[in-house]
Design an enzyme around this catalytic site. Sequence first.
Site, PDB file in Angstrom:
ATOM      1  N   GLY A  14      -7.864   0.991  12.643  1.00 55.25           N
ATOM      2  CA  GLY A  14      -8.097  -0.320  11.957  1.00 55.25           C
ATOM      3  C   GLY A  14      -9.121  -0.879  12.946  1.00 55.25           C
ATOM      4  O   GLY A  14      -9.216  -0.688  13.989  1.00 55.25           O
ATOM      5  N   GLN A  15      -9.279  -2.292  12.460  1.00 57.75           N
ATOM      6  CA  GLN A  15     -10.180  -3.215  13.195  1.00 57.75           C
ATOM      7  C   GLN A  15      -9.730  -3.485  14.615  1.00 57.75           C
ATOM      8  O   GLN A  15     -10.202  -3.229  15.725  1.00 57.75           O
ATOM      9  CB  GLN A  15     -10.891  -4.426  12.544  1.00 57.75           C
ATOM     10  CG  GLN A  15     -11.395  -4.234  11.205  1.00 57.75           C
ATOM     11  CD  GLN A  15     -11.722  -5.413  10.317  1.00 57.75           C
ATOM     12  OE1 GLN A  15     -12.643  -6.060  10.508  1.00 57.75           O
ATOM     13  NE2 GLN A  15     -10.783  -5.828   9.358  1.00 57.75           N
ATOM     14  N   LEU A  16      -8.371  -3.978  14.501  1.00 56.80           N
ATOM     15  CA  LEU A  16      -7.759  -4.389  15.711  1.00 56.80           C
ATOM     16  C   LEU A  16      -7.309  -3.202  16.585  1.00 56.80           C
ATOM     17  O   LEU A  16      -7.593  -3.308  17.774  1.00 56.80           O
ATOM     18  CB  LEU A  16      -6.576  -5.396  15.395  1.00 56.80           C
ATOM     19  CG  LEU A  16      -5.827  -5.673  16.717  1.00 56.80           C
ATOM     20  CD1 LEU A  16      -6.619  -6.739  17.617  1.00 56.80           C
ATOM     21  CD2 LEU A  16      -4.515  -6.514  16.339  1.00 56.80           C
ATOM     22  N   THR A  67      -3.079  -3.759   3.653  1.00 58.04           N
ATOM     23  CA  THR A  67      -3.899  -4.945   3.655  1.00 58.04           C
ATOM     24  C   THR A  67      -4.758  -5.049   2.346  1.00 58.04           C
ATOM     25  O   THR A  67      -5.849  -5.912   2.059  1.00 58.04           O
ATOM     26  CB  THR A  67      -4.927  -4.794   4.788  1.00 58.04           C
ATOM     27  OG1 THR A  67      -5.612  -3.711   4.907  1.00 58.04           O
ATOM     28  CG2 THR A  67      -4.064  -4.934   6.144  1.00 58.04           C
ATOM     29  N   TYR A 130       1.100  -9.219  -1.336  1.00 57.10           N
ATOM     30  CA  TYR A 130       0.690  -8.853  -0.099  1.00 57.10           C
ATOM     31  C   TYR A 130       1.532  -9.989   1.046  1.00 57.10           C
ATOM     32  O   TYR A 130       1.937  -9.642   2.069  1.00 57.10           O
ATOM     33  CB  TYR A 130      -0.788  -8.890   0.238  1.00 57.10           C
ATOM     34  CG  TYR A 130      -1.309  -8.773   1.924  1.00 57.10           C
ATOM     35  CD1 TYR A 130      -1.053  -7.858   2.677  1.00 57.10           C
ATOM     36  CD2 TYR A 130      -1.955  -9.975   2.255  1.00 57.10           C
ATOM     37  CE1 TYR A 130      -1.403  -7.897   3.953  1.00 57.10           C
ATOM     38  CE2 TYR A 130      -2.369 -10.100   3.674  1.00 57.10           C
ATOM     39  CZ  TYR A 130      -2.119  -8.887   4.522  1.00 57.10           C
ATOM     40  OH  TYR A 130      -2.481  -8.921   5.808  1.00 57.10           O
ATOM     41  N   LYS A 134       4.189  -9.219   3.668  1.00 56.65           N
ATOM     42  CA  LYS A 134       4.070  -9.752   5.145  1.00 56.65           C
ATOM     43  C   LYS A 134       5.146 -10.641   5.680  1.00 56.65           C
ATOM     44  O   LYS A 134       5.569 -10.641   6.693  1.00 56.65           O
ATOM     45  CB  LYS A 134       2.684  -9.968   5.713  1.00 56.65           C
ATOM     46  CG  LYS A 134       1.287  -9.116   5.312  1.00 56.65           C
ATOM     47  CD  LYS A 134       1.572  -8.036   6.324  1.00 56.65           C
ATOM     48  CE  LYS A 134       1.441  -8.586   7.514  1.00 56.65           C
ATOM     49  NZ  LYS A 134       1.306  -7.319   8.717  1.00 56.65           N
TER      50      LYS A 134
END
Length: 288
Positions: A14-16, A67, A130, A134
Amino acid sequence: MTAKQRILVTGANGQLGSELKDILLQRSDKECYFLDRKQLPLDQTLLIQDILGMYEPDLIIHAAAYTAVDKAEQEPELADRVNHLASEEIAQYCRQHGTKLIALSTDYVFDGESQEALREDDPVGPVSVYGRTKLLGEQAIQKWAPDSIIIRTAWVYSRYGANFVKTMVRLMQERDKIAVVNDQIGSPTSASDLAQAIVEIIGAPEWIGGIYHYSNEGELSWYDFAVAIRDLKGFACEIDPIPTSAYPTPAKRPRFSLLDKSKIKATFGVKVPHWRDSLRGMLAADGR
């Protein structure tokens, strides 16, 4: 000789996760494991604790999540399994083995009706599947591993993965005119900056559990963000500001999701760059 700290990162691709990999793999004092969805299938909750046990981490950075905000409306059970039940399994593992946990959460736990920057103790009220899943994940983590650090973030972008910045760059190259909503307010988050902040927290002299907020400094709409991308790239694309009502989506988005970063700055001394500086840096590094 001091033993290396063993760090396990979920959401490796993923991005992170990708930004954390860039930083942590440079560190000779860390032994890092980056697990993607094949190596750690979060939807198969019964396997999670056994898989984690194979690595015996001192610290888990739980960056993986379901996500797909709109798709979650049609797949609530899967979103719940990944965002809530998998987080519960990870937290239970951490409790049983004395493992520290940093987990990523989202501005979507709020209803978006605030008029002021959101603080960690402000009332929650998610308006989408979502956001609800979370929030349940946050609550499970706090129940089983109350010493954990939960970082809520918003509008994440990076050189890696799919995100608003890369989509805008592509559309502005393809089209003469686009429309972007101008009545959703917040501040974007450079995943590179967030990764750096997490590494600073790991290295802090004291571990202080709790919920923290992190996004870049500044306040803007998605339209403002798009205009900044266009201007920094030197594109000629015309951008029309439109209300959210003109761009309906299956999942409702928070209208206002500006995060107050006072707590993370005061507690860990984390520096938070302005969104424009971080955007400029990402676009230069991306080189598209």
